[in-house]
Write a protein that holds these residues in place. Structure first.
Motif, short mmCIF file in Angstrom:
data_model
loop_
_atom_site.label_atom_id
_atom_site.label_comp_id
_atom_site.label_asym_id
_atom_site.label_seq_id
_atom_site.Cartn_x
_atom_site.Cartn_y
_atom_site.Cartn_z
N THR A 197 3.98 4.71 15.38
CA THR A 197 2.72 5.11 14.72
C THR A 197 2.60 4.47 13.34
N PHE A 198 3.67 4.51 12.56
CA PHE A 198 3.63 3.93 11.22
C PHE A 198 3.42 2.42 11.28
N ASN A 199 4.10 1.75 12.18
CA ASN A 199 3.95 0.29 12.28
C ASN A 199 2.52 -0.09 12.66
N LYS A 200 1.91 0.72 13.52
CA LYS A 200 0.51 0.44 13.87
C LYS A 200 -0.39 0.64 12.65
N LEU A 201 -0.13 1.68 11.88
CA LEU A 201 -0.92 1.92 10.68
C LEU A 201 -0.71 0.80 9.67
N TYR A 202 0.53 0.32 9.52
CA TYR A 202 0.78 -0.81 8.62
C TYR A 202 -0.04 -2.02 9.05
N ALA A 203 -0.11 -2.24 10.36
CA ALA A 203 -0.85 -3.40 10.88
C ALA A 203 -2.35 -3.25 10.66
N LEU A 204 -2.81 -2.00 10.50
CA LEU A 204 -4.23 -1.73 10.37
C LEU A 204 -4.71 -1.65 8.92
N GLN A 205 -3.79 -1.68 7.96
CA GLN A 205 -4.22 -1.50 6.59
C GLN A 205 -3.99 -2.74 5.74
N ASP A 206 -4.84 -2.89 4.75
CA ASP A 206 -4.70 -3.98 3.79
C ASP A 206 -3.83 -3.53 2.63
N ASN A 207 -3.58 -4.45 1.73
CA ASN A 207 -2.67 -4.20 0.62
C ASN A 207 -3.16 -3.10 -0.31
N CYS A 255 0.81 -1.21 0.00
CA CYS A 255 0.00 0.00 0.00
C CYS A 255 0.84 1.27 0.00
N TYR A 256 1.49 1.56 1.13
CA TYR A 256 2.22 2.81 1.25
C TYR A 256 3.27 2.68 2.34
N THR A 257 4.43 3.26 2.12
CA THR A 257 5.50 3.25 3.11
C THR A 257 5.95 4.69 3.39
N TRP A 258 5.99 5.06 4.63
CA TRP A 258 6.52 6.37 5.02
C TRP A 258 8.04 6.26 5.13
N SER A 270 5.16 19.17 5.49
CA SER A 270 4.11 19.06 4.49
C SER A 270 4.54 18.08 3.41
N GLY A 271 3.56 17.61 2.64
CA GLY A 271 3.86 16.70 1.56
C GLY A 271 2.81 15.61 1.43
N GLU A 272 2.97 14.78 0.41
CA GLU A 272 2.04 13.68 0.17
C GLU A 272 2.06 12.68 1.31
N ASP A 273 3.22 12.49 1.94
CA ASP A 273 3.29 11.56 3.06
C ASP A 273 2.47 12.05 4.24
N VAL A 274 2.38 13.37 4.41
CA VAL A 274 1.53 13.93 5.46
C VAL A 274 0.06 13.67 5.11
N ARG A 275 -0.30 13.87 3.86
CA ARG A 275 -1.69 13.64 3.45
C ARG A 275 -2.08 12.18 3.64
N GLN A 276 -1.17 11.26 3.32
CA GLN A 276 -1.46 9.85 3.53
C GLN A 276 -1.68 9.55 5.01
N LEU A 277 -0.91 10.18 5.86
CA LEU A 277 -1.12 10.04 7.30
C LEU A 277 -2.48 10.60 7.70
N GLN A 278 -2.83 11.76 7.17
CA GLN A 278 -4.10 12.40 7.52
C GLN A 278 -5.29 11.52 7.14
N ILE A 279 -5.21 10.85 6.01
CA ILE A 279 -6.29 9.94 5.61
C ILE A 279 -6.52 8.90 6.70
N ARG A 280 -5.44 8.36 7.23
CA ARG A 280 -5.53 7.24 8.18
C ARG A 280 -5.89 7.67 9.59
N VAL A 281 -5.69 8.95 9.92
CA VAL A 281 -6.10 9.43 11.25
C VAL A 281 -7.30 10.37 11.14
N ALA A 282 -7.99 10.33 9.97
CA ALA A 282 -9.14 11.20 9.76
C ALA A 282 -10.26 10.93 10.74
N GLY A 283 -10.26 9.76 11.35
CA GLY A 283 -11.30 9.42 12.32
C GLY A 283 -11.00 9.87 13.73
#
Length: 246
Positions: A101-111, A35-38, A47-60
């Motif tokens: 934080t990233f490792n937890k997000l990796y564990a929470l997302q599918d491919n 999926c995505y690697t920080w 700022s950057g696309e990596d920040v936006r990808q993080l924002q998507i995953r913590v939008a909740g």
């Protein structure tokens, strides 16, 4: 198999750090799936696309009656959302996005970048192309992804018990067939209907207020006594009178 190995590694690293052992990371964070690697730690002011990808995953995790902007800018709101995410999963709540934080997000997302407990198919019973709605197919699918991450946060807040999705994206023809409103958020891909299950409809409607949904319709609102509708409307509108949500 690769995805499972990646998740197992992420969980192992989290267990080590939780147990008081220090894990020294070298190079870039391990990639858990396709999926995505920080590739850098993130903090306020970046700022950057990596920040936006993080924002998507913590939008909740924007807090009560708030919505996180997915603008790629790591401001105070993103810092606060990251802190809430970290607190929710027992991580060090410093608002800095690093290895834990990233490792937890990796564990929470599918491919495919969807959260592990939701899927594109689950949010699209209309057509697999995501076309025919009020926005382009790509935008509808992207909107659905954000809604899924918000649902993942809602699910975790309610004890990681399942949420029953009864409707998601609709094309105009699908929306018309079920008698949906002409301006329904289902046409945009971010509208989701939830049925009762482990939780009552009122429990869902009340908790949804904390997870970035600007539109919440439920019991007591016309046509919504048998489900709770959540969405990302341009303007806030909550109405579930039976539940005291307004």
């Amino acid at each position: 198999m690769v995805r499972r190995i990646g998740r197992t590694l992420a969980a192992f690293l989290l267990a080590l750090t939780a147990g008081g052992l220090t894990v020294v990371a070298t190079g870039t964070p391990a990639q858990a799936d396709g999926c995505y690697t920080w590739n850098r730690n993130l903090s306020q002011g970046m700022s950057g696309e990596d920040v936006r990808q993080l924002q998507i995953r913590v939008a909740g995790y924007p807090g009560y009656n708030a919505e996180l902007s997915l603008d790629g800018s790591y401001g105070p709101a993103t810092t606060a959302a990251v802190k809430r995410f970290q607190q929710a999963y027992g991580l060090t709540a410093d608002g800095l996005a690093g290895a834990q934080t990233f490792n937890k997000l990796y564990a929470l997302q599918d491919n495919d970048c969807t959260p592990v407990n939701f899927s594109y198919a689950e949010l699209n019973g209309c057509n697999s192309t995501w076309s025919g709605g009020a926005v382009s197919a790509g935008t509808a699918k992207a909107n659905a992804l954000v809604s899924m991450w918000k649902l993942q946060a809602l699910r975790h807040a309610l004890g990681d018990q399942s949420l029953r999705v009864t409707s998601g994206f609709r094309s105009y023809s699908c929306n018309s067939a079920v008698g949906g409103a002409s301006n329904s958020r289902h046409l945009y891909g971010d509208g989701v209907d939830l049925g009762s299950g482990p939780h009552s409809l009122c429990t869902l409607a009340k908790q949804a207020r904390y997870h970035g949904f600007t539109q919440i319709l439920g019991p007591g609102y016309v046509g919504h006594n048998d489900h709770v509708h959540v969405a990302d409307s341009p303007s806030r509108f909550w109405s579930a009178p039976t539940c005291g949500v307004s």
